[in-house]
Design an enzyme around this catalytic site. Structure first.
Site, PDB file in Angstrom:
ATOM      1  N   ARG A  33      21.850 -15.263  -9.219  1.00  0.00           N
ATOM      2  CA  ARG A  33      21.376 -14.058  -9.220  1.00  0.00           C
ATOM      3  C   ARG A  33      21.562 -13.163 -10.475  1.00  0.00           C
ATOM      4  O   ARG A  33      21.468 -11.988 -10.525  1.00  0.00           O
ATOM      5  CB  ARG A  33      21.660 -13.331  -7.871  1.00  0.00           C
ATOM      6  CG  ARG A  33      21.066 -14.130  -6.695  1.00  0.00           C
ATOM      7  CD  ARG A  33      21.220 -13.165  -5.528  1.00  0.00           C
ATOM      8  NE  ARG A  33      22.388 -12.692  -5.067  1.00  0.00           N
ATOM      9  CZ  ARG A  33      22.528 -12.153  -4.128  1.00  0.00           C
ATOM     10  NH1 ARG A  33      21.737 -11.495  -3.227  1.00  0.00           N
ATOM     11  NH2 ARG A  33      24.116 -11.444  -3.772  1.00  0.00           N
ATOM     12  N   ASP A  34      21.967 -13.950 -11.499  1.00  0.00           N
ATOM     13  CA  ASP A  34      22.414 -12.905 -12.663  1.00  0.00           C
ATOM     14  C   ASP A  34      22.213 -13.911 -14.044  1.00  0.00           C
ATOM     15  O   ASP A  34      23.252 -13.740 -14.833  1.00  0.00           O
ATOM     16  CB  ASP A  34      23.558 -12.105 -12.706  1.00  0.00           C
ATOM     17  CG  ASP A  34      23.635 -10.738 -13.582  1.00  0.00           C
ATOM     18  OD1 ASP A  34      22.587 -10.394 -13.925  1.00  0.00           O
ATOM     19  OD2 ASP A  34      24.733 -10.594 -14.004  1.00  0.00           O
ATOM     20  N   ILE A  35      21.570 -14.836 -13.890  1.00  0.00           N
ATOM     21  CA  ILE A  35      21.368 -15.770 -15.167  1.00  0.00           C
ATOM     22  C   ILE A  35      20.540 -14.943 -16.323  1.00  0.00           C
ATOM     23  O   ILE A  35      19.769 -14.209 -16.139  1.00  0.00           O
ATOM     24  CB  ILE A  35      20.436 -17.057 -14.894  1.00  0.00           C
ATOM     25  CG1 ILE A  35      21.343 -17.969 -13.729  1.00  0.00           C
ATOM     26  CG2 ILE A  35      20.176 -18.016 -15.985  1.00  0.00           C
ATOM     27  CD1 ILE A  35      20.538 -18.976 -13.329  1.00  0.00           C
ATOM     28  N   ASN A  39      25.620 -14.293 -19.771  1.00  0.00           N
ATOM     29  CA  ASN A  39      26.446 -15.289 -18.835  1.00  0.00           C
ATOM     30  C   ASN A  39      26.329 -16.607 -19.233  1.00  0.00           C
ATOM     31  O   ASN A  39      26.740 -17.577 -18.608  1.00  0.00           O
ATOM     32  CB  ASN A  39      25.997 -14.951 -17.539  1.00  0.00           C
ATOM     33  CG  ASN A  39      26.343 -13.539 -16.963  1.00  0.00           C
ATOM     34  OD1 ASN A  39      27.359 -12.881 -17.555  1.00  0.00           O
ATOM     35  ND2 ASN A  39      25.376 -13.081 -15.911  1.00  0.00           N
TER      36      ASN A  39
END
Length: 208
Positions: A33-35, A39
């Site tokens: 949920r935070d690609i 990251n």
């Protein structure tokens, strides 16, 4: 070389490893949920790791409006825009939100800008709904088709994307080691050994 974005060969090298990581997560019922570029960590041997699972969850479905907006799938933005609706009206999404973010990430590595770039939430939603994706000249059809599939409203799973020609060509080039999940739970440890220019490049690739 980097002034105009990453080369298609480099993006292919990154894509196959990150897609392996996403597939591994999804097979274990995990949504990242935070690609985004910030990251994604790159070691000296060009091994790529997916890091920072701070917004991750173990679930088949979720209704939480979390993530970095420029990389959020439309269903996450819809959930974020309606946080106080009734239980019956809640918007639930599945792990394919990671595929959307993955597509945004690859697009940014190529163009140094996200595909639906906007300064406000409303403009971002409008750009996504207009869904006009403009690629730079010189990219292969199989790459554009692959990213287009990632950014479709009804997008494929990670396992299905593994069968796309863009990824299959990368596998034939031995850009990976089968069975190795490209994950990292400790970003600080993963950064150890990275060259300063590599860290700077990855940080600049994610200007929010």
């Amino acid at each position: 070389y980097f002034g105009n974005g990453f080369s298609e060969t480099m993006v292919q090298h990154v894509a196959v490893q990150i897609l392996h990581a996403i597939e591994h997560c999804h097979e274990n019922n995990i949504m990242h949920r935070d690609i985004k570029p910030a990251n994604i960590l790159v070691a000296n041997d060009m091994t790529v790791k997916l890091a920072d699972f701070g917004l991750g969850c173990i679930a088949a479905y979720s209704d939480q409006g979390v993530g970095t907006p420029l990389y959020c799938a439309p269903e996450i933005l819809e959930a974020a825009n309606n946080p106080k609706v009734s239980e019956e009206e809640k918007v639930f999404y599945d792990n394919r939100v990671d595929i959307w973010a993955f597509g945004c990430t690859l697009f940014e590595l190529l163009h140094l800008v996200t595909p639906f770039e906007a300064q406000t939430f409303d403009d971002l939603v409008a750009n996504i709904m207009a869904h006009q994706i403009s690629f730079k000249v010189g990219l292969s059809k199989i790459l554009m088709y692959f990213i287009g599939a990632c950014l479709a409203f009804d997008r494929p799973t990670a396992s299905t994307l593994m069968e796309y020609e863009f990824i299959q060509k990368a596998l034939k080039k031995n850009y990976h080691r089968r069975g190795v999940p490209f994950l990292c739970d400790t970003p600080k440890q993963a950064f150890k050994g990275l060259q300063a220019d590599e860290i700077k490049l990855l940080q600049e690739a994610n200007k929010e």
